[in-house]
Structures are given as structure tokens and as C-alpha cells.
Design an enzyme around this catalytic site. Structure first.
Site, PDB file in Angstrom:
ATOM      1  N   GLU A   1      20.757  34.694  55.438  1.00 21.17           N
ATOM      2  CA  GLU A   1      20.155  35.583  56.188  1.00 21.17           C
ATOM      3  C   GLU A   1      20.390  35.501  57.841  1.00 21.17           C
ATOM      4  O   GLU A   1      19.650  35.375  58.677  1.00 21.17           O
ATOM      5  CB  GLU A   1      18.648  35.977  55.979  1.00 21.17           C
ATOM      6  CG  GLU A   1      18.304  36.239  54.583  1.00 21.17           C
ATOM      7  CD  GLU A   1      16.801  36.195  54.271  1.00 21.17           C
ATOM      8  OE1 GLU A   1      16.050  35.630  55.177  1.00 21.17           O
ATOM      9  OE2 GLU A   1      16.417  36.493  53.334  1.00 21.17           O
TER      10      GLU A   1
ATOM     11  N   CYS B   1       5.764  44.434  87.366  1.00 23.60           N
ATOM     12  CA  CYS B   1       4.576  43.739  87.963  1.00 23.60           C
ATOM     13  C   CYS B   1       4.052  42.846  87.205  1.00 23.60           C
ATOM     14  O   CYS B   1       2.976  42.960  86.685  1.00 23.60           O
ATOM     15  CB  CYS B   1       3.800  44.868  88.606  1.00 23.60           C
ATOM     16  SG  CYS B   1       4.447  46.000  89.579  1.00 23.60           S
TER      17      CYS B   1
ATOM     18  N   GLY C   1      21.031  36.118  61.304  1.00 23.67           N
ATOM     19  CA  GLY C   1      20.922  37.359  62.488  1.00 23.67           C
ATOM     20  C   GLY C   1      21.516  36.758  63.953  1.00 23.67           C
ATOM     21  O   GLY C   1      22.605  37.185  64.055  1.00 23.67           O
ATOM     22  N   ARG C   2      20.797  35.933  64.574  1.00 28.40           N
ATOM     23  CA  ARG C   2      21.323  35.503  65.991  1.00 28.40           C
ATOM     24  C   ARG C   2      22.777  35.211  65.786  1.00 28.40           C
ATOM     25  O   ARG C   2      23.666  35.398  66.630  1.00 28.40           O
ATOM     26  CB  ARG C   2      20.510  34.492  66.544  1.00 28.40           C
ATOM     27  CG  ARG C   2      20.694  33.919  67.886  1.00 28.40           C
ATOM     28  CD  ARG C   2      19.836  32.608  68.181  1.00 28.40           C
ATOM     29  NE  ARG C   2      18.403  32.962  67.695  1.00 28.40           N
ATOM     30  CZ  ARG C   2      17.390  33.218  68.342  1.00 28.40           C
ATOM     31  NH1 ARG C   2      17.584  33.635  69.556  1.00 28.40           N
ATOM     32  NH2 ARG C   2      16.117  33.512  68.063  1.00 28.40           N
TER      33      ARG C   2
ATOM     34  N   GLY D   1      18.727  31.447  60.754  1.00 27.82           N
ATOM     35  CA  GLY D   1      18.019  30.546  61.895  1.00 27.82           C
ATOM     36  C   GLY D   1      19.208  29.501  62.474  1.00 27.82           C
ATOM     37  O   GLY D   1      18.720  28.781  63.372  1.00 27.82           O
TER      38      GLY D   1
ATOM     39  N   TYR E   1      17.967  39.826  69.643  1.00 23.46           N
ATOM     40  CA  TYR E   1      16.584  40.063  70.088  1.00 23.46           C
ATOM     41  C   TYR E   1      16.332  40.260  71.627  1.00 23.46           C
ATOM     42  O   TYR E   1      15.711  39.549  72.117  1.00 23.46           O
ATOM     43  CB  TYR E   1      15.946  38.345  69.847  1.00 23.46           C
ATOM     44  CG  TYR E   1      15.937  38.075  68.488  1.00 23.46           C
ATOM     45  CD1 TYR E   1      15.366  38.788  67.373  1.00 23.46           C
ATOM     46  CD2 TYR E   1      16.797  37.095  67.996  1.00 23.46           C
ATOM     47  CE1 TYR E   1      15.388  38.475  66.012  1.00 23.46           C
ATOM     48  CE2 TYR E   1      17.039  36.730  66.762  1.00 23.46           C
ATOM     49  CZ  TYR E   1      16.391  37.441  65.892  1.00 23.46           C
ATOM     50  OH  TYR E   1      16.358  37.114  64.332  1.00 23.46           O
TER      51      TYR E   1
HETATM   52  C1  LIG Z   1      14.216  36.513  61.695  1.00 27.86           C
HETATM   53  C2  LIG Z   1      14.656  36.140  60.148  1.00 27.86           C
HETATM   54  C3  LIG Z   1      15.905  35.811  60.039  1.00 27.86           C
HETATM   55  C4  LIG Z   1      17.002  35.783  61.054  1.00 27.86           C
HETATM   56  O1  LIG Z   1      16.935  34.576  61.807  1.00 27.86           O
HETATM   57  P1  LIG Z   1      18.022  34.211  62.720  1.00 27.86           P
HETATM   58  O2  LIG Z   1      17.537  33.160  63.668  1.00 27.86           O
HETATM   59  O3  LIG Z   1      18.403  35.352  63.847  1.00 27.86           O
HETATM   60  O4  LIG Z   1      19.173  33.734  62.189  1.00 27.86           O
HETATM   61  C5  LIG Z   1      16.421  35.503  58.740  1.00 27.86           C
HETATM   62  N1  LIG Z   1      15.410  35.732  57.659  1.00 27.86           N
HETATM   63  C6  LIG Z   1      13.921  35.817  57.923  1.00 27.86           C
HETATM   64  C7  LIG Z   1      12.829  35.980  56.771  1.00 27.86           C
HETATM   65  C8  LIG Z   1      13.692  36.151  59.279  1.00 27.86           C
HETATM   66  O5  LIG Z   1      12.314  36.497  59.583  1.00 27.86           O
END
Ligand SMILES: *Cc1c(COP(=O)(O)O)cnc(C)c1O
Length: 422
Positions: free
Chosen positions: A273, A344, A275-276, A239, A373
Site C-alpha cells: 500500500e 494568522c 502512498g507517499r 510507509g 499529503y
Molecule cells: C497512510 C497509509 C498508507 C500509506 O502510507 P505511505 O507512508 O504514504 O506509504 C498505507 N496503508 C495504510 C493503512 C495507511 O494508513
């Protein structure tokens, strides 16, 4: 920090001209930088040096096998949300014991696959789910190591569509039921409780919600221990936000300080965890101008990329900086234009009244911060083939997902017998 810079008047990806890749691959395409991926992973994991921790890259942000493998080589684990993602993580070389499985709708066949693989942990999101998991594990003679994802009811102060830690959201088990749910789960065959999991949202640009959630998790760990559970892991989710529009969110070091203040001395393995944060700024979407059109009230720059290729602006009001591939001259006058795609839908608008240097048909532009994403959320709406992905490393590049042909796309559809030509 990324490795996309102007050199000699042109935007480069590491040591390669994006214009040259565009010539070979065609537009639009996603371009990722290995050096940037590596750097982001190292900065994040480095913030927890010396801490008993596991960094599980959230595969849903960008699930290309080459991207996952780049991170696997640095020791990354994976957070997956489907059997498909789990298979990707394993195929890219992430060991099962570094994989956690999240998501509110895991199905029995997915659980079975994960149990056979021997993953580190299931992040369980409901009571019905833990009962199904128990049945599947008992049937296979396996033990499922679990954490419950708890819903701490904190406001992540991010976009509503990526906010997940409020009581009204579908995620996690309700805070007030946690004690009972752990007590009942502890009795289930095939289940071994290991920890507590929380993930409150994405693109957080303020540390306070993290601090609030982590403090609540700390209280919970202590309470659950008093109630007889052997809690040895806490999973803090992902997050942490990235810069999209020039505002710089807090970095991994300050995030680590907040996490360690709350949870550093519990003797737990800390699982993250992100991601982004790992892939977001490591990717661009490169696109070509098709037309410049003067409307009644505005000027439109029409690109060959569209909402089906990059949906964040349409779906989350996401902002992406748009740069021309040729470095604008210092004196160039900017003009406010709407940057749109060919689909469109009025929603197929990347930016409204964005100040851009003058552009003409065939000019190339790049959407910054499109590594997360982006490609993973693409569709073939308007029968537009998925765009290719390219990975750069130094002065080399490789196409890591090809552009499918229109023939291949059409061939997915099948005629029912009654419509076949006789
Ligand atoms: C989407 C998600 C993440 C990653 O979130 P980011 O904002 O990309 O770091 C981690 N854990 C869970 C459970 C998620 O759904």
C-alpha cells in the site's frame, strides 16, 4: 528521481515552464508530473516482478481522480480509507477486485457500499468492526474477505504523528489477542478470513522496523495456519520514505529484498500500500513571494501559500526543499530567512532560517516533494479557497482541480431563517 529540472535558467515540469503555468493558473497551485508518477509506480511494482503481488496505491496520499487514473492505467490497485476514496478509486477505473479497504472507523453504510462493489479485502482493525461487518455482509447475502490488521508493537522510528505500529497506537488488533480474534471471526457468518495485514507507519527511512514487523507477520501466518486458518494473503501496508532533505532513504529494491526474505516463500499473495513513495516527489507547490519583511531579529519571506495549503511543516515538522523558479546564479549569496504564509498563526511557518538566494516580491518559488499529503490535507482556513491542481504530461498540462471562487466558498454557508433580512 523526478521530472522537475532547471533548463535554460528556469524550473520546468517535464517540458513546460512552471512560470508559464503560473501565469495561466495563478498562484499558489500544485503541479504534478505524469512521468514521475509513472516512474515511481513502475519502480515499486517492478521490484516485485515475478512475485504474486498486488500494489494498492494508498489513495489518501493524493486522491485527485486524474492522479488515480494515471496509476490505474499502469495496473495499480487502491488502498482506501473511506467510501469517498472508494468511489474515487472506482471512478478512476481501478477494478473493485484490486481494492482494499483500511481504517479504524468503517461504518455500516461504507461496508455495504464496498460489499456491493465487490472489493478484494477489508483490513479489519477491531473485534467490534468484524462483528458489524459480519452483520452487514449476512444481511446483504455477501461474503466479506478479510485480513485483520495486527499491531506488531514495533517502533517505526519515524515522527510520532505518523507512527502506527506501537502497542499504544489506535491501529490494529493487539498482538496477544490475535489467535482468539481469528478463531472467533472464523465462526462469523458473512466473513471469510484471507490474511494478515500490517502497516507500521509512514516516511520510514530505515528498513529495520519493516524487517522486524515482517518477521513477526511470518511467525503469525505460520501459527494461524497451524490453528486451521487458510491464510493466502499478507498485506504489508505502505510507509517507505522519500527524500525530502537530501538524505536518500532505501529504495524499493532493498525494501523488496526485506519483504521477500521474510515472506517470499509462504505461498501468499503479497499486497503493498505505498502512498507517499508514488506521489510525494511527483508534485510541487508553486507559490509567489508577496513581501520580504525585515523583522527585529529575522528576515521573513511572506508567500501567498500558507499552512492551509500545505500543512506538513506545521503538523509533522515536515521539511520541504524550497527552490526559486528562476535558477539562482552560481555566485548568488544565500541568506537565512524564515519562509512563512499569510495565515494568522505562528505555526504558519514553512521553514526557519532557511538559506535561500535573494528573492523579491512576485518571484516564484516551489516547494519540492509536495505531491503526497499536500492538496489532500488542505483546508479553507482564513477563508482561503483550496488551491488548484495541475497535471503535466510532456509539453501538455491540464487543470485537474479548479480553484473555487470566493463566491462559491461563501455560498456554502447558509443563513438560518431568524437572521434572514426581512
Ligand atoms: C497512510 C497509509 C498508507 C500509506 O502510507 P505511505 O507512508 O504514504 O506509504 C498505507 N496503508 C495504510 C493503512 C495507511 O494508513
Amino acid at each position: 528521481m523526478d521530472h522537475f529540472e532547471y533548463r535554460d535558467g528556469e524550473l520546468f515540469a517535464e517540458d513546460l515552464k512552471l512560470s508559464e503555468i503560473a501565469e495561466k493558473v495563478g498562484t499558489p497551485f500544485y503541479c504534478y508530473s505524469t512521468a514521475t508518477l509513472e516512474r515511481h509506480f513502475k519502480v515499486f511494482s517492478g521490484a516485485f516482478d515475478g512475485v504474486q503481488s498486488l500494489v494498492c496505491y494508498a489513495v489518501k496520499a493524493n486522491s485527485n481522480l486524474a492522479v488515480i487514473k494515471t496509476l490505474a492505467k499502469l495496473g495499480a490497485g487502491a488502498d482506501v480509507v473511506s467510501e469517498g476514496e472508494l468511489r474515487r478509486a472506482l471512478e478512476a477505473g481501478i477494478p473493485a477486485e484490486k481494492i482494499v479497504f483500511s481504517g479504524v472507523g468503517k461504518q455500516p453504510h461504507e461496508m455495504a457500499f464496498a460489499l456491493e462493489a465487490g472489493i478484494h479485502q477489508f483490513n479489519v482493525e477491531s473485534e467490534p468492526e468484524v462483528r458489524v461487518l459480519s452483520d452487514v455482509a449476512a444481511r446483504l447475502g455477501k461474503i466479506a474477505y478479510i485480513a485483520f490488521r495486527v499491531n506488531p508493537d514495533v517502533d517505526a522510528k519515524t515522527h510520532a504523528k505518523i507512527s502506527t505500529g506501537k502497542a499504544e497506537n489506535k491501529f490494529g488488533v493487539p498482538w496477544q489477542d490475535v489467535s482468539r480474534i481469528y478463531r472467533e471471526a472464523a465462526e462469523l457468518p458473512g466473513i471469510e478470513i484471507k490474511g494478515v495485514d500490517v502497516h507500521i507507519g509512514s516516511q520510514l527511512t530505515d528498513l529495520e522496523p519493516f524487517g522486524n514487523a515482517f518477521d513477526r507477520v511470518r511467525e503469525l501466518v505460520m501459527k494461524l495456519r497451524l490453528e486451521g486458518h487458510d491464510i493466502t494473503r499478507v498485506d504489508l501496508g505502505g510507509g517507505l520514505g522519500i527524500p525530502y532533505d537530501g538524505n536518500i532513504p532505501p529504495g524499493p529494491e532493498s525494501y523488496a529484498t526485506v519483504a521477500l526474505n521474510s515472506l517470499g516463500n509462504l505461498g501468499c499473495q503479497l499486497i503493498f500500500e505505498p502512498g507517499r513513495l508514488i506521489v510525494g516527489n511527483a508534485g510541487l507547490l508553486v507559490s509567489k513571494v508577496i513581501y520580504v519583511k525585515q523583522g527585529a531579529e529575522r528576515k521573513f519571506v511572506i508567500l501567498d501559500a500558507a499552512m492551509n495549503d500545505l500543512i506538513r511543516p506545521a503538523m509533522y515538522e515536515g521539511y520541504h526543499q524550497i527552490d526559486t523558479i528562476l535558477e539562482p546564479d552560481g555566485g548568488a549569496e544565500l541568506e537565512a530567512v524564515d519562509v512563512v504564509g499569510p495565515v494568522c498563526e505562528t505555526g504558519d511557518t514553512f521553514a526557519r532560517e532557511r538559506d535561500l538566494p535573494p528573492v523579491e516580491p512576485d518571484d516564484l518559488v516551489a516547494f519540492r516533494s509536495a505531491g503526497a499529503y499536500g492538496a489532500v490535507m488542505a483546508s479553507t482556513y482564513n477563508t482561503r479557497p483550496l488551491v488548484p491542481e495541475v497535471l503535466v504530461s510532456g509539453d501538455q498540462y491540464a487543470v485537474i482541480r479548479e480553484r473555487p471562487s470566493l463566491e462559491a466558498l461563501l455560498d456554502l454557508d447558509k443563513m438560518p431563517p431568524w437572521l434572514e433580512e426581512k
